[in-house]
Design a protein around this motif. Structure first.
Motif, PDB file in Angstrom:
ATOM      1  N   GLN A  40       0.844  -1.205   0.000  1.00 49.59           N
ATOM      2  CA  GLN A  40       0.000   0.000   0.000  1.00 49.59           C
ATOM      3  C   GLN A  40       0.879   1.256   0.000  1.00 49.59           C
ATOM      4  O   GLN A  40       0.613   2.208  -0.744  1.00 49.59           O
ATOM      5  CB  GLN A  40      -0.910  -0.014   1.219  1.00 49.59           C
ATOM      6  CG  GLN A  40      -1.819   1.187   1.313  1.00 49.59           C
ATOM      7  CD  GLN A  40      -2.645   1.171   2.588  1.00 49.59           C
ATOM      8  OE1 GLN A  40      -2.619   0.213   3.365  1.00 49.59           O
ATOM      9  NE2 GLN A  40      -3.374   2.234   2.824  1.00 49.59           N
ATOM     10  N   LYS A  41       1.906   1.271   0.813  1.00 49.83           N
ATOM     11  CA  LYS A  41       2.820   2.417   0.848  1.00 49.83           C
ATOM     12  C   LYS A  41       3.541   2.571  -0.492  1.00 49.83           C
ATOM     13  O   LYS A  41       3.779   3.683  -0.961  1.00 49.83           O
ATOM     14  CB  LYS A  41       3.837   2.273   1.985  1.00 49.83           C
ATOM     15  CG  LYS A  41       3.240   2.260   3.371  1.00 49.83           C
ATOM     16  CD  LYS A  41       2.403   3.482   3.663  1.00 49.83           C
ATOM     17  CE  LYS A  41       3.226   4.700   3.917  1.00 49.83           C
ATOM     18  NZ  LYS A  41       2.446   5.903   4.161  1.00 49.83           N
ATOM     19  N   TYR A  42       3.887   1.451  -1.125  1.00 45.33           N
ATOM     20  CA  TYR A  42       4.517   1.498  -2.438  1.00 45.33           C
ATOM     21  C   TYR A  42       3.558   2.133  -3.442  1.00 45.33           C
ATOM     22  O   TYR A  42       3.945   2.971  -4.253  1.00 45.33           O
ATOM     23  CB  TYR A  42       4.910   0.080  -2.876  1.00 45.33           C
ATOM     24  CG  TYR A  42       5.718   0.029  -4.151  1.00 45.33           C
ATOM     25  CD1 TYR A  42       7.064   0.332  -4.147  1.00 45.33           C
ATOM     26  CD2 TYR A  42       5.124  -0.326  -5.358  1.00 45.33           C
ATOM     27  CE1 TYR A  42       7.820   0.282  -5.309  1.00 45.33           C
ATOM     28  CE2 TYR A  42       5.872  -0.380  -6.530  1.00 45.33           C
ATOM     29  CZ  TYR A  42       7.211  -0.079  -6.492  1.00 45.33           C
ATOM     30  OH  TYR A  42       7.952  -0.125  -7.650  1.00 45.33           O
ATOM     31  N   GLY A  43       2.277   1.757  -3.375  1.00 47.90           N
ATOM     32  CA  GLY A  43       1.268   2.348  -4.255  1.00 47.90           C
ATOM     33  C   GLY A  43       1.140   3.845  -4.051  1.00 47.90           C
ATOM     34  O   GLY A  43       1.003   4.606  -5.014  1.00 47.90           O
ATOM     35  N   GLU A  44       1.197   4.292  -2.799  1.00 50.53           N
ATOM     36  CA  GLU A  44       1.155   5.727  -2.525  1.00 50.53           C
ATOM     37  C   GLU A  44       2.359   6.417  -3.160  1.00 50.53           C
ATOM     38  O   GLU A  44       2.236   7.497  -3.725  1.00 50.53           O
ATOM     39  CB  GLU A  44       1.126   5.982  -1.019  1.00 50.53           C
ATOM     40  CG  GLU A  44      -0.173   5.619  -0.364  1.00 50.53           C
ATOM     41  CD  GLU A  44      -0.135   5.783   1.151  1.00 50.53           C
ATOM     42  OE1 GLU A  44       0.839   6.370   1.688  1.00 50.53           O
ATOM     43  OE2 GLU A  44      -1.074   5.305   1.800  1.00 50.53           O
TER      44      GLU A  44
END
Length: 169
Positions: free
Chosen positions: A99-103
């Motif tokens: 999720q952080k990578y997607g952000e």
């Protein structure tokens, strides 16, 4: 006390002091002093994984909910969608990293991540039996409304932000 033991104690003390100092700087109220100190602290915080932001809390919570998914156009005319991987239960920690990578992908500074992620998605699609010809990264976002509002968010809107043809066929 031996010289080696003394050096170890000094190294541990320096590590603890630098780490606590960097954490304290990161959590200072916004100011010119914090901005100047963060120039030195940020690389250390990033390297140690201690970098944090608190954008979900007051007084300035995030204004939107954002997800990233990949749309893969295939040679047979079909389309496949690949969202950022997620997990439940014990794998939630692993999913949170995704999720952080997607952000990071969807933010202005994430341009260096776009091609590698698109190539990874193409590989995933090929492993699932697809024959991809183009991959498009899509930002799916919804504006968050103030607490107590009904509804609490606006409908999601999709926006393409990166498209690339699949390499030589």
């Amino acid at each position: 006390m031996t010289a080696v033991s003394r050096r170890r104690r000094i190294a541990i003390t320096i590590f603890v002091v630098v780490t606590l100092g960097a954490i304290l700087v990161q959590h200072m109220p916004d100011s010119v002093i914090k901005t100047n100190l963060m120039a030195a602290a940020r690389p250390y915080l990033n390297m140690t994984g201690l970098d944090q932001t608190w954008s979900i809390f007051s007084p300035n919570p995030r204004g939107a909910t954002v997800y990233v998914l990949a749309r893969v156009d295939r040679a047979d005319g079909s389309v496949a969608f690949h969202p950022i991987p997620t997990g439940i239960g014990p794998s939630e920690y692993w999913g949170y990293r995704w999720q952080k990578y997607g952000e990071s992908l969807s933010e202005a500074g994430g341009s260096a991540l776009l091609r590698p992620y698109a190539e990874w998605v193409v590989g995933q699609d090929q492993r699932e039996g697809g024959d991809p010809v183009r991959v498009t990264l899509v930002r799916r976002s919804s504006k968050n409304l103030p607490p107590g509002s009904e509804p609490n968010a606006q409908p999601f809107v999709d926006q393409d932000f990166y498209t690339a043809p699949v390499g030589s066929r």
